[in-house]
Scaffold this active site. Structure first.
Site: not given
Ligand code: F6P
Length: 320
Positions: A109, A153, A250, A253
């Protein structure tokens, strides 16, 4: 990052313990030896070989006394805490309770204060930009509006950077208010010239209508993602243009980190070990003007980094 911390510390003659699943491992004594083999061949991997969790010694425990048994049994002289605002805030509190801690800002983020950038951000922007490029092709072919929803977020950094890089026609971020009317005006006007549009939406924007219910994970953390599904029908109704939604979620990530993030993580990780070895605590290693510096962990947590008006101004030059 884990490789950088381990290799620097091992190189200096220390042994290194990896705490599994973040604070949870420290609370439950789940610690593994990180020798050279354990961190070999991981520089090109995203995520974390140690796992992560939302457990927190101050929310689900009593702070230092909850983690002390693990600090003792694993003979830990200092902690390198790698994480976002929640993890770093608890790291700052542990420091005030006398545990030597150095933090490292890690979140896609890019919303941690006092550092120019957090590691992970660059990779997420790259993934989102590639997705926008692909979606532009199909939006153009089918004469559609496509809403591309990205993470963020409370900060619109990913949306703004990926939107600028991908040539988005509108970008919506949590920091700057929007109205459906002005978004539709821009799209209508644009479609008189070009009959497709890409709208990049940060997941944390104010929803256009009150959501029926906020979903939460088992730790009470709001699960975002999907606000675009509320926006799309309103845009389609008001503009008459077919409007589709892609939530990247995701995907942003995972996978292979960019070279920039690998180098940044390596610089931050080695610096964190050096700072601990020098007796520092309560600090966060940060990037400032391409130099790695130390800042106060408490100050970094107290000043979250929001998208700046100048970057949003650059992005909005290309709206419509
Ligand atoms: O805090 C990083 C983040 O990638 C946010 O942008 C997102 O809302 C959150 O993690 C998602 O988290 P999770 O994987 O628990 O859904």
């Amino acid at each position: 990052m884990i490789r950088a911390v381990a290799r620097r510390a091992l190189g200096n003659g220390h042994s290194v313990a990896g705490v599994r699943n973040g604070w949870q491992g420290l609370m439950e004594g789940d610690v593994v030896d990180l020798d050279r083999d354990a961190v070999s061949g991981i520089i090109n991997r995203g995520g974390t070989i140690l796992g992560t969790s939302r457990m927190d010694p101050y929310v689900h425990g009593e702070g230092r006394s909850t983690v002390q048994p693990t600090l003792d049994s694993a003979s830990l002289d200092g902690l390198v805490v790698i994480g976002g605002d929640g993890s770093l805030r608890s790291a700052a509190r542990l420091h005030t309770e006398g545990v030597p801690v150095v933090g490292v800002p890690k979140t896609i983020d890019n919303d941690i204060g006092l550092t120019d950038v957090t590691f992970g951000f660059h990779t997420a922007v790259q993934i989102a930009t590639e997705a926008i490029d692909r979606l532009t092709t199909t939006a153009e072919a089918h004469h559609r509006v496509i809403l591309v929803e990205v993470m963020g977020r409370t900060a619109g950094w990913i949306a703004a950077y990926a939107g600028i890089a991908g040539g988005a026609d509108v970008i919506l971020v949590p920091e700057f208010p929007y109205s459906i009317e002005s978004v539709c005006d821009m799209l209508r006007e644009r479609h008189e010239r070009r009959d497709y549009s890409i709208v990049v939406v940060a997941e944390g924007i104010d929803p256009p209508t009150t959501p029926a219910r906020i979903q939460r994970d088992s730790f009470g953390f709001a699960r975002l993602g999907g606000v675009s599904y509320d926006l799309a029908p309103l845009i389609e109704e008001q503009t008459g243009i077919e409007t589709r939604v892609v939530v990247l979620g995701h995907m942003q990530r995972g996978g292979t980190p960019t070279a920039y993030d690998r180098v940044l993580a390596t610089r931050l990780g080695t610096a964190a070990v050096d700072r601990i070895a020098a007796g520092e605590s309560g600090t966060m290693v940060a990037l400032r003007n391409d130099e790695i510096i130390s800042v106060s962990l408490a100050d970094a947590c107290a000043t979250p980094r929001r998208l700046t008006p100048d970057v949003f101004d650059v992005a909005s030059t290309f709206f419509g």
